[in-house]
Design a protein around this motif. Structure first.
Motif, PDB file in Angstrom:
ATOM      1  N   PHE A  97       0.859  -1.176   0.000  1.00 17.24           N
ATOM      2  CA  PHE A  97       0.000   0.000   0.000  1.00 17.24           C
ATOM      3  C   PHE A  97       0.900   1.233   0.000  1.00 17.24           C
ATOM      4  O   PHE A  97       1.800   1.352   0.828  1.00 17.24           O
ATOM      5  N   HIS A 147      -3.407   7.292  -3.330  1.00 20.61           N
ATOM      6  CA  HIS A 147      -3.217   6.009  -2.662  1.00 20.61           C
ATOM      7  C   HIS A 147      -3.267   4.929  -3.729  1.00 20.61           C
ATOM      8  O   HIS A 147      -4.054   5.023  -4.672  1.00 20.61           O
ATOM      9  N   ILE A 189      -2.463   0.392  -4.362  1.00 20.20           N
ATOM     10  CA  ILE A 189      -1.910  -0.914  -3.998  1.00 20.20           C
ATOM     11  C   ILE A 189      -1.121  -1.408  -5.199  1.00 20.20           C
ATOM     12  O   ILE A 189      -1.656  -1.503  -6.305  1.00 20.20           O
ATOM     13  N   VAL A 246       1.411  -5.261   2.762  1.00 19.18           N
ATOM     14  CA  VAL A 246       0.117  -5.885   2.995  1.00 19.18           C
ATOM     15  C   VAL A 246       0.384  -7.354   3.324  1.00 19.18           C
ATOM     16  O   VAL A 246       0.911  -8.092   2.496  1.00 19.18           O
ATOM     17  N   ILE A 296      -7.654  -2.323   3.208  1.00 21.15           N
ATOM     18  CA  ILE A 296      -6.994  -1.225   2.487  1.00 21.15           C
ATOM     19  C   ILE A 296      -7.773  -0.867   1.227  1.00 21.15           C
ATOM     20  O   ILE A 296      -7.946   0.321   0.913  1.00 21.15           O
ATOM     21  N   ARG A 297      -8.278  -1.865   0.523  1.00 18.89           N
ATOM     22  CA  ARG A 297      -9.114  -1.584  -0.657  1.00 18.89           C
ATOM     23  C   ARG A 297     -10.329  -0.738  -0.257  1.00 18.89           C
ATOM     24  O   ARG A 297     -10.683   0.220  -0.940  1.00 18.89           O
TER      25      ARG A 297
END
Length: 162
Positions: free
Chosen positions: A27, A83, A85, A139, A148-149
């Protein structure tokens, strides 16, 4: 206040001894220098990206073409940060390090932003478009990935409501 190495000591947030070329999800948060809102604005519970924000999004989406062992998961471009991932797949010799991907993104988007300033009168920035460093978090499992998603997806509504 300008950076003074005698007074400002930067503490690393990296996991000591962790191999950031290792396969897995990371992340990442990258902030605009001075938290200037250059990429859009709050708009009815969301974020309306301007042309600069659309460019940042396109540069982020282009990263896997530059780094074949990298995949992108959830991400969002906000007015003053982003942000995302990043997933590093099975590594091969000489493949991507997380810092390589973030560095390339910051460099490419900065160059494109400079063109936007010159050609489309985008707001200029000071010495840097992006802050010097970025936040990263390894993660560790599927539950964390899903949390986080959710955070990324909900971020525009939270930001716009502030």
């Amino acid at each position: 206040m300008p950076y003074d190495p005698r007074r400002h000591h930067r503490r690393s947030i990296r996991l000591k001894g962790y191999d950031y070329t290792a396969p897995g999800a990371y992340f990442v948060t990258i902030c605009v220098q001075g938290r200037a809102c250059l990429f859009g604005a709050a708009d009815r519970g969301g974020i309306a990206l301007n042309d600069a924000g659309v460019m940042v999004q396109a540069e982020w989406l282009a990263l896997p073409a530059r780094f074949p062992t990298l995949r992108l998961d959830a991400f969002v471009v906000m007015p003053d940060h982003m942000h995302g991932i990043v997933v590093i797949l099975e590594p091969r010799a000489g493949d991507v390090h997380l810092g390589d991907a973030v560095g390339a993104f910051k460099s490419l988007s900065t160059n494109a932003y400079i063109c936007g300033v010159r050609q489309h009168s985008w707001p200029p920035f000071g010495r840097r478009l992006w802050q010097r460093n970025y936040y990263e978090h390894v993660v560790r499992d599927e539950a964390a990935l899903n949390r986080i998603r959710s955070y990324i997806v909900a971020n525009p509504a939270r930001w716009a409501g502030a």
